[in-house]
Design a protein around this motif. Structure first.
Motif, PDB file in Angstrom:
ATOM      1  N   LEU A  54       0.825  -1.206   0.000  1.00  0.00           N
ATOM      2  CA  LEU A  54       0.000   0.000   0.000  1.00  0.00           C
ATOM      3  C   LEU A  54       0.862   1.259   0.000  1.00  0.00           C
ATOM      4  CD1 LEU A  54      -2.837  -0.984   2.512  1.00  0.00           C
ATOM      5  CD2 LEU A  54      -3.030  -0.712   0.029  1.00  0.00           C
ATOM      6  N   ASN A  55       1.984   1.216   0.702  1.00  0.00           N
ATOM      7  CA  ASN A  55       2.880   2.373   0.728  1.00  0.00           C
ATOM      8  C   ASN A  55       3.487   2.634  -0.645  1.00  0.00           C
ATOM      9  OD1 ASN A  55       4.375   4.483   2.106  1.00  0.00           O
ATOM     10  ND2 ASN A  55       6.169   3.173   1.892  1.00  0.00           N
ATOM     11  N   VAL A  56       3.815   1.557  -1.367  1.00  0.00           N
ATOM     12  CA  VAL A  56       4.330   1.711  -2.733  1.00  0.00           C
ATOM     13  C   VAL A  56       3.278   2.382  -3.614  1.00  0.00           C
ATOM     14  CG1 VAL A  56       5.036   0.466  -4.808  1.00  0.00           C
ATOM     15  CG2 VAL A  56       5.962  -0.193  -2.579  1.00  0.00           C
ATOM     16  N   PHE A  57       2.021   1.924  -3.501  1.00  0.00           N
ATOM     17  CA  PHE A  57       0.953   2.536  -4.286  1.00  0.00           C
ATOM     18  C   PHE A  57       0.755   3.999  -3.899  1.00  0.00           C
ATOM     19  CE2 PHE A  57      -0.434  -1.846  -5.242  1.00  0.00           C
ATOM     20  CZ  PHE A  57      -0.636  -1.703  -6.604  1.00  0.00           C
ATOM     21  N   ARG A  58       0.862   4.303  -2.608  1.00  0.00           N
ATOM     22  CA  ARG A  58       0.713   5.688  -2.159  1.00  0.00           C
ATOM     23  C   ARG A  58       1.758   6.591  -2.809  1.00  0.00           C
ATOM     24  NH1 ARG A  58       3.224   8.966   1.508  1.00  0.00           N
ATOM     25  NH2 ARG A  58       4.685   7.306   2.038  1.00  0.00           N
ATOM     26  N   ARG A  59       2.985   6.108  -2.861  1.00  0.00           N
ATOM     27  CA  ARG A  59       4.060   6.916  -3.432  1.00  0.00           C
ATOM     28  C   ARG A  59       3.904   7.060  -4.940  1.00  0.00           C
ATOM     29  NH1 ARG A  59       9.608   4.705  -1.073  1.00  0.00           N
ATOM     30  NH2 ARG A  59      10.362   6.517  -2.218  1.00  0.00           N
ATOM     31  N   ALA A  60       3.341   6.037  -5.599  1.00  0.00           N
ATOM     32  CA  ALA A  60       3.089   6.147  -7.037  1.00  0.00           C
ATOM     33  C   ALA A  60       1.914   7.074  -7.317  1.00  0.00           C
ATOM     34  CB  ALA A  60       2.819   4.760  -7.626  1.00  0.00           C
ATOM     35  N   TRP A  61       0.921   7.069  -6.424  1.00  0.00           N
ATOM     36  CA  TRP A  61      -0.282   7.869  -6.633  1.00  0.00           C
ATOM     37  C   TRP A  61      -0.002   9.351  -6.440  1.00  0.00           C
ATOM     38  CZ3 TRP A  61      -4.690   4.634  -7.362  1.00  0.00           C
ATOM     39  CH2 TRP A  61      -5.854   5.328  -7.715  1.00  0.00           C
ATOM     40  N   TRP A  62       0.797   9.683  -5.436  1.00  0.00           N
ATOM     41  CA  TRP A  62       1.098  11.083  -5.125  1.00  0.00           C
ATOM     42  C   TRP A  62       2.612  11.299  -5.106  1.00  0.00           C
ATOM     43  CZ3 TRP A  62      -2.586   8.991  -1.347  1.00  0.00           C
ATOM     44  CH2 TRP A  62      -3.913   9.309  -1.665  1.00  0.00           C
ATOM     45  N   PRO A  63       3.272  11.231  -6.245  1.00  0.00           N
ATOM     46  CA  PRO A  63       4.724  11.425  -6.257  1.00  0.00           C
ATOM     47  C   PRO A  63       5.090  12.877  -5.972  1.00  0.00           C
ATOM     48  CG  PRO A  63       3.891  11.330  -8.488  1.00  0.00           C
ATOM     49  CD  PRO A  63       2.730  11.001  -7.593  1.00  0.00           C
ATOM     50  N   TYR A  64       6.317  13.052  -5.584  1.00  0.00           N
ATOM     51  CA  TYR A  64       6.805  14.411  -5.359  1.00  0.00           C
ATOM     52  C   TYR A  64       6.877  15.139  -6.696  1.00  0.00           C
ATOM     53  CZ  TYR A  64       9.599  18.238  -3.517  1.00  0.00           C
ATOM     54  OH  TYR A  64      10.047  19.478  -3.141  1.00  0.00           O
ATOM     55  N   ASN A  65       6.481  16.400  -6.705  1.00  0.00           N
ATOM     56  CA  ASN A  65       6.555  17.203  -7.921  1.00  0.00           C
ATOM     57  C   ASN A  65       6.867  18.636  -7.530  1.00  0.00           C
ATOM     58  OD1 ASN A  65       3.672  18.836  -8.144  1.00  0.00           O
ATOM     59  ND2 ASN A  65       3.482  16.890  -7.056  1.00  0.00           N
ATOM     60  N   THR A  66       7.507  19.353  -8.425  1.00  0.00           N
ATOM     61  CA  THR A  66       7.929  20.705  -8.072  1.00  0.00           C
ATOM     62  C   THR A  66       8.249  21.513  -9.319  1.00  0.00           C
ATOM     63  OG1 THR A  66       9.431  21.961  -6.647  1.00  0.00           O
ATOM     64  CG2 THR A  66      10.393  20.147  -7.905  1.00  0.00           C
ATOM     65  N   VAL A  67       8.320  22.817  -9.143  1.00  0.00           N
ATOM     66  CA  VAL A  67       8.821  23.727 -10.166  1.00  0.00           C
ATOM     67  C   VAL A  67      10.321  23.905  -9.932  1.00  0.00           C
ATOM     68  CG1 VAL A  67       8.763  26.136 -10.958  1.00  0.00           C
ATOM     69  CG2 VAL A  67       6.632  24.906 -10.508  1.00  0.00           C
ATOM     70  N   LEU A  68      11.068  24.030 -11.018  1.00  0.00           N
ATOM     71  CA  LEU A  68      12.512  24.223 -10.938  1.00  0.00           C
ATOM     72  C   LEU A  68      12.878  25.637 -11.370  1.00  0.00           C
ATOM     73  CD1 LEU A  68      13.760  20.888 -12.579  1.00  0.00           C
ATOM     74  CD2 LEU A  68      13.249  21.334 -10.169  1.00  0.00           C
ATOM     75  N   GLY A  69      13.966  26.128 -10.823  1.00  0.00           N
ATOM     76  CA  GLY A  69      14.469  27.441 -11.210  1.00  0.00           C
ATOM     77  C   GLY A  69      15.985  27.450 -11.207  1.00  0.00           C
ATOM     78  N   ARG A  70      16.550  28.547 -11.675  1.00  0.00           N
ATOM     79  CA  ARG A  70      18.008  28.682 -11.720  1.00  0.00           C
ATOM     80  C   ARG A  70      18.489  29.406 -10.471  1.00  0.00           C
ATOM     81  NH1 ARG A  70      21.363  32.043 -16.228  1.00  0.00           N
ATOM     82  NH2 ARG A  70      20.616  33.753 -14.918  1.00  0.00           N
ATOM     83  N   VAL A  71      19.508  28.837  -9.840  1.00  0.00           N
ATOM     84  CA  VAL A  71      20.057  29.398  -8.609  1.00  0.00           C
ATOM     85  C   VAL A  71      21.448  29.946  -8.903  1.00  0.00           C
ATOM     86  CG1 VAL A  71      20.709  28.926  -6.220  1.00  0.00           C
ATOM     87  CG2 VAL A  71      18.751  27.736  -7.240  1.00  0.00           C
ATOM     88  N   GLN A  72      21.662  31.188  -8.544  1.00  0.00           N
ATOM     89  CA  GLN A  72      22.953  31.813  -8.798  1.00  0.00           C
ATOM     90  C   GLN A  72      24.060  31.058  -8.067  1.00  0.00           C
ATOM     91  OE1 GLN A  72      23.075  35.954  -7.823  1.00  0.00           O
ATOM     92  NE2 GLN A  72      25.053  36.311  -8.804  1.00  0.00           N
ATOM     93  N   GLY A  73      25.103  30.713  -8.803  1.00  0.00           N
ATOM     94  CA  GLY A  73      26.237  30.018  -8.219  1.00  0.00           C
ATOM     95  C   GLY A  73      26.131  28.510  -8.245  1.00  0.00           C
ATOM     96  N   LEU A  74      24.983  27.971  -8.690  1.00  0.00           N
ATOM     97  CA  LEU A  74      24.802  26.523  -8.781  1.00  0.00           C
ATOM     98  C   LEU A  74      24.483  26.136 -10.217  1.00  0.00           C
ATOM     99  CD1 LEU A  74      22.605  25.743  -5.629  1.00  0.00           C
ATOM    100  CD2 LEU A  74      25.070  25.407  -5.889  1.00  0.00           C
ATOM    101  N   GLU A  75      25.068  25.046 -10.675  1.00  0.00           N
ATOM    102  CA  GLU A  75      24.768  24.566 -12.014  1.00  0.00           C
ATOM    103  C   GLU A  75      23.424  23.859 -12.033  1.00  0.00           C
ATOM    104  OE1 GLU A  75      27.856  22.160 -13.585  1.00  0.00           O
ATOM    105  OE2 GLU A  75      29.387  23.730 -13.513  1.00  0.00           O
ATOM    106  N   GLY A  76      22.783  23.878 -13.182  1.00  0.00           N
ATOM    107  CA  GLY A  76      21.535  23.151 -13.350  1.00  0.00           C
ATOM    108  C   GLY A  76      20.335  23.933 -12.840  1.00  0.00           C
TER     109      GLY A  76
END
Length: 229
Positions: A54-76
């Motif tokens: 059930l925990n595996v299904f929970r993690r598949a159902w609600w995966p982590y998601n986010t917006v990405l941005g550029r950070v000064q001094g860090l690559e990527g």
């Protein structure tokens, strides 16, 4: 007697380590221990296995998601929850969905993309940082097709970056390139960003509150990042 014997076998230091490092696994550990102590070895193991599935299904159902941005001094490009002042390009959103896109989570993906597309000002490109997206099943393909048609009607384009070749071939086999422009697949996020900047001349700006990823409501909450679970 069974409870006494079970207590003598308990790995207390291991349980404490789980509590400190990953609360979900600690709760599974306690459930398994209680099942063995109260119901018996086989029953306790069965409970632990069922809860783990059930925990595996929970993690598949609600995966982590986010917006990405550029950070000064860090690559990527980096998670705006960790770097709230990460830079953004006006008209472009970089979005990461940390799971295969399947029937269980396709609607959650669709709803978050719609929310990002409805921001003010409206983005013209939503770039999916798709490296974690190791699969797209047929149900998710139908959702993607409908989503892309809706976005196109509002002059918003769905763009994929770092999509694995086997997944790209599945998308082509599903016929999704009828709606998703084949030119909107890029080998890296950087290549997608460069193409957008070349097209629009956009410059980096600080992240606004409206562009930050939504915090899910408690009844549909996505699990926290893996290092917090």
């Amino acid at each position: 007697m069974v409870i006494t014997a079970s207590l003598s076998l308990a790995d207390i230091p291991g349980a404490v380590r789980l509590w400190r490092q990953r609360r979900t696994e600690f709760l599974l550990c306690i459930a398994a221990f209680a099942g063995v102590a109260l119901l018996g070895v086989l029953e306790g193991i069965a409970i632990a296995v069922a809860l783990s599935v059930l925990n595996v299904f929970r993690r598949a159902w609600w995966p982590y998601n986010t917006v990405l941005g550029r950070v000064q001094g860090l690559e990527g490009y980096h998670d705006v929850r960790s770097y709230p002042q990460a830079g953004q390009l006006p008209g472009l959103v970089i979005y990461r969905f940390d799971a295969p896109l399947i029937f269980a989570n396709a609607k959650a993906f669709r709803d978050e993309i719609r929310r990002l597309a409805d921001a003010d000002p409206r983005p013209s490109w939503i770039v999916i940082a798709a490296e974690p997206m190791t699969d797209v099943d047929t149900t998710a393909a139908d959702v993607l097709e409908e989503l892309d048609e809706t976005l196109n009607a509002n002059h918003v384009h769905l763009v994929f970056a770092e999509l694995k070749d086997p997944v790209r071939r599945k998308i082509e086999r599903y016929g999704l390139t009828r709606t998703i422009d084949p030119r909107h697949f890029f080998p890296t996020v950087e290549a997608a960003v460069a193409a957008f900047r070349l097209r629009t001349g956009a410059e980096w700006t600080p992240l606004t509150t409206a562009e930050q990823p939504a915090r899910p409501k408690p009844d549909t909450a996505a699990p926290p990042p893996a290092d917090e679970r």
